[in-house]
Design a protein around this motif. Structure first.
Motif, mmCIF file in Angstrom:
data_model
loop_
_atom_site.group_PDB
_atom_site.id
_atom_site.type_symbol
_atom_site.label_atom_id
_atom_site.label_comp_id
_atom_site.label_asym_id
_atom_site.label_seq_id
_atom_site.Cartn_x
_atom_site.Cartn_y
_atom_site.Cartn_z
ATOM 1 N N ARG A 1 -19.174 6.493 -1.985
ATOM 2 C CA ARG A 1 -17.846 5.985 -2.316
ATOM 3 C C ARG A 1 -17.579 6.264 -3.788
ATOM 4 N NH1 ARG A 1 -16.200 -0.254 -2.530
ATOM 5 N NH2 ARG A 1 -17.329 0.015 -4.473
ATOM 6 N N VAL A 2 -16.390 6.834 -4.077
ATOM 7 C CA VAL A 2 -16.042 7.125 -5.460
ATOM 8 C C VAL A 2 -14.918 6.230 -5.971
ATOM 9 C CG1 VAL A 2 -16.942 9.474 -5.500
ATOM 10 C CG2 VAL A 2 -14.581 9.090 -4.789
ATOM 11 N N SER A 3 -14.102 5.677 -5.062
ATOM 12 C CA SER A 3 -13.068 4.731 -5.473
ATOM 13 C C SER A 3 -12.560 3.979 -4.251
ATOM 14 C CB SER A 3 -11.903 5.430 -6.182
ATOM 15 O OG SER A 3 -11.177 6.236 -5.291
ATOM 16 N N ALA A 4 -11.977 2.811 -4.519
ATOM 17 C CA ALA A 4 -11.395 2.001 -3.448
ATOM 18 C C ALA A 4 -10.270 1.162 -4.023
ATOM 19 C CB ALA A 4 -12.447 1.120 -2.804
ATOM 20 N N GLN A 5 -9.239 0.976 -3.227
ATOM 21 C CA GLN A 5 -8.110 0.137 -3.623
ATOM 22 C C GLN A 5 -7.749 -0.753 -2.440
ATOM 23 O OE1 GLN A 5 -6.174 -0.027 -6.634
ATOM 24 N NE2 GLN A 5 -5.376 -1.831 -5.578
ATOM 25 N N ASP A 6 -7.811 -2.061 -2.646
ATOM 26 C CA ASP A 6 -7.418 -3.023 -1.617
ATOM 27 C C ASP A 6 -6.007 -3.511 -1.914
ATOM 28 O OD1 ASP A 6 -9.934 -2.913 -0.361
ATOM 29 O OD2 ASP A 6 -10.735 -4.451 -1.684
ATOM 30 N N TYR A 7 -5.225 -3.681 -0.858
ATOM 31 C CA TYR A 7 -3.842 -4.125 -0.993
ATOM 32 C C TYR A 7 -3.644 -5.450 -0.266
ATOM 33 C CZ TYR A 7 -2.926 0.574 -2.714
ATOM 34 O OH TYR A 7 -2.940 1.720 -3.452
ATOM 35 N N ASP A 8 -2.623 -6.198 -0.705
ATOM 36 C CA ASP A 8 -2.307 -7.475 -0.074
ATOM 37 C C ASP A 8 -1.915 -7.300 1.393
ATOM 38 O OD1 ASP A 8 -2.823 -8.869 -2.413
ATOM 39 O OD2 ASP A 8 -0.717 -8.858 -3.056
ATOM 40 N N SER A 9 -1.420 -6.126 1.764
ATOM 41 C CA SER A 9 -1.051 -5.843 3.153
ATOM 42 C C SER A 9 -2.260 -5.854 4.076
ATOM 43 C CB SER A 9 -0.363 -4.480 3.252
ATOM 44 O OG SER A 9 -1.264 -3.451 2.863
ATOM 45 N N HIS B 1 0.813 -1.218 0.000
ATOM 46 C CA HIS B 1 0.000 0.000 0.000
ATOM 47 C C HIS B 1 0.848 1.270 0.000
ATOM 48 C CE1 HIS B 1 0.834 -0.713 4.247
ATOM 49 N NE2 HIS B 1 0.596 0.568 4.450
ATOM 50 N N MET B 2 2.084 1.169 0.478
ATOM 51 C CA MET B 2 2.925 2.364 0.588
ATOM 52 C C MET B 2 3.281 2.960 -0.774
ATOM 53 S SD MET B 2 2.985 3.144 3.681
ATOM 54 C CE MET B 2 4.115 4.515 3.548
ATOM 55 N N ASP C 1 -14.866 18.018 1.774
ATOM 56 C CA ASP C 1 -15.208 17.791 0.379
ATOM 57 C C ASP C 1 -14.840 16.384 -0.088
ATOM 58 O OD1 ASP C 1 -16.050 20.596 -0.353
ATOM 59 O OD2 ASP C 1 -13.999 20.974 0.349
ATOM 60 N N ARG C 2 -13.905 15.770 0.626
ATOM 61 C CA ARG C 2 -13.485 14.411 0.289
ATOM 62 C C ARG C 2 -12.967 13.761 1.578
ATOM 63 N NH1 ARG C 2 -11.869 11.295 -4.366
ATOM 64 N NH2 ARG C 2 -12.742 12.971 -5.605
ATOM 65 N N LEU C 3 -13.370 12.518 1.757
ATOM 66 C CA LEU C 3 -12.932 11.720 2.899
ATOM 67 C C LEU C 3 -12.136 10.556 2.335
ATOM 68 C CD1 LEU C 3 -13.160 11.008 5.960
ATOM 69 C CD2 LEU C 3 -15.334 9.901 5.419
ATOM 70 N N VAL C 4 -10.851 10.456 2.701
ATOM 71 C CA VAL C 4 -9.989 9.380 2.218
ATOM 72 C C VAL C 4 -9.534 8.581 3.430
ATOM 73 C CG1 VAL C 4 -7.916 8.759 0.929
ATOM 74 C CG2 VAL C 4 -9.220 10.809 0.282
ATOM 75 N N LEU C 5 -10.039 7.358 3.525
ATOM 76 C CA LEU C 5 -9.727 6.502 4.666
ATOM 77 C C LEU C 5 -8.710 5.447 4.277
ATOM 78 C CD1 LEU C 5 -13.297 5.903 6.147
ATOM 79 C CD2 LEU C 5 -11.634 7.685 6.730
ATOM 80 N N LYS C 6 -7.636 5.381 5.044
ATOM 81 C CA LYS C 6 -6.656 4.311 4.910
ATOM 82 C C LYS C 6 -7.027 3.281 5.980
ATOM 83 C CE LYS C 6 -3.424 7.275 5.645
ATOM 84 N NZ LYS C 6 -2.125 7.838 6.020
ATOM 85 N N ARG C 7 -7.957 2.392 5.650
ATOM 86 C CA ARG C 7 -8.460 1.407 6.603
ATOM 87 C C ARG C 7 -7.361 0.380 6.869
ATOM 88 N NH1 ARG C 7 -12.941 1.677 9.602
ATOM 89 N NH2 ARG C 7 -14.067 2.481 7.821
ATOM 90 N N GLN C 8 -6.975 0.265 8.130
ATOM 91 C CA GLN C 8 -5.883 -0.605 8.545
ATOM 92 C C GLN C 8 -6.427 -1.890 9.179
ATOM 93 O OE1 GLN C 8 -2.308 0.039 8.893
ATOM 94 N NE2 GLN C 8 -2.472 1.781 7.509
ATOM 95 N N PRO C 9 -5.772 -3.026 8.947
ATOM 96 C CA PRO C 9 -6.273 -4.304 9.442
ATOM 97 C C PRO C 9 -5.901 -4.560 10.905
ATOM 98 C CG PRO C 9 -4.298 -4.692 8.172
ATOM 99 C CD PRO C 9 -4.588 -3.210 8.092
ATOM 100 N N LEU C 10 -6.414 -3.709 11.796
ATOM 101 C CA LEU C 10 -6.176 -3.902 13.222
ATOM 102 C C LEU C 10 -7.342 -3.325 14.014
ATOM 103 C CD1 LEU C 10 -4.851 -1.152 14.949
ATOM 104 C CD2 LEU C 10 -3.379 -1.390 12.992
ATOM 105 N N LEU C 11 -7.432 -3.763 15.255
ATOM 106 C CA LEU C 11 -8.462 -3.270 16.176
ATOM 107 C C LEU C 11 -7.777 -2.612 17.360
ATOM 108 C CD1 LEU C 11 -10.767 -6.440 16.279
ATOM 109 C CD2 LEU C 11 -11.130 -4.365 14.935
#
Length: 189
Positions: free
Chosen positions: A170-178, A32-33, A140-150
């Motif tokens: 939602r206007v776009s999304a990108q999922d990463y192997d991380s 993702h980086m 005007d735009r919300l960009v969330l870097k959703r992290q796999p932790l609680l």
């Protein structure tokens, strides 16, 4: 007109840091980086970007706004963490003047509306929860870097407040192997 972009890392349970202000557990290594440094190079602290050889000249932001608690996360090592941007810290506390850093106790909504009227790149809402809640109607735009932790508890994405629901699309999304997912939203209507 410039946009206010709330670009932030968030846990699966909706926290931007843990109960003891932990944010260092967010993943900073992984596939993702590459997307982050390509799309948001200017959202990396100036000194870290320089050490990593990241060119920040083509970024989308020319300003960053944050609360005092968010700003304090880098102290004392980075009193002016985003020197390549116009930095505005909202607080009632006294802070030492630093390079390209404005400290104000003015109404954040009025300040951001004034900033939007000027030419330049977008305005990055870096954090925190109280400031995000105050500025929710200006986002005007919300960009969330959703992290796999609680975290279980901590600082929420938006501080609790009595306000009407705000609907986002939602206007776009990108999922990463991380396990990180970067999702862009815009307010409906």
């Amino acid at each position: 007109m410039r946009d206010l972009v709330y670009y932030v890392a968030v846990s699966l349970d909706g926290y931007i840091s843990g109960p003891q202000d932990q944010f260092e557990t967010f993943l900073v290594d992984g596939d993702h980086m590459a997307g982050i440094t390509e799309d948001f190079p200017d959202a990396i602290p100036t000194d870290i970007a320089a050490r990593l050889g990241i060119d920040q000249s083509g970024g989308r932001f020319s300003s960053v706004v944050m609360g005092a608690r968010t700003h304090s996360m880098g102290l004392p090592d980075m009193p002016s963490p985003y020197r390549h941007l116009e930095q505005v810290v909202f607080t009632h506390r006294d802070l030492e003047p630093e390079e390209n850093l404005t400290v104000t106790d003015a109404d954040p909504v009025e300040v951001v509306r004034e900033m939007k009227r000027h030419d330049g790149g977008d305005i990055w809402l870096c954090g925190g929860a109280n400031l995000a809640a105050q500025l929710r109607g200006e986002i005007d735009r919300l960009v969330l870097k959703r992290q796999p932790l609680l975290f279980g508890s901590g600082i929420p994405l938006f501080a609790p407040s009595d306000y009407d629901p705000v609907r986002f699309d939602r206007v776009s999304a990108q999922d990463y192997d991380s396990g990180v997912s970067i999702t862009h939203y815009v307010p409906r209507g």
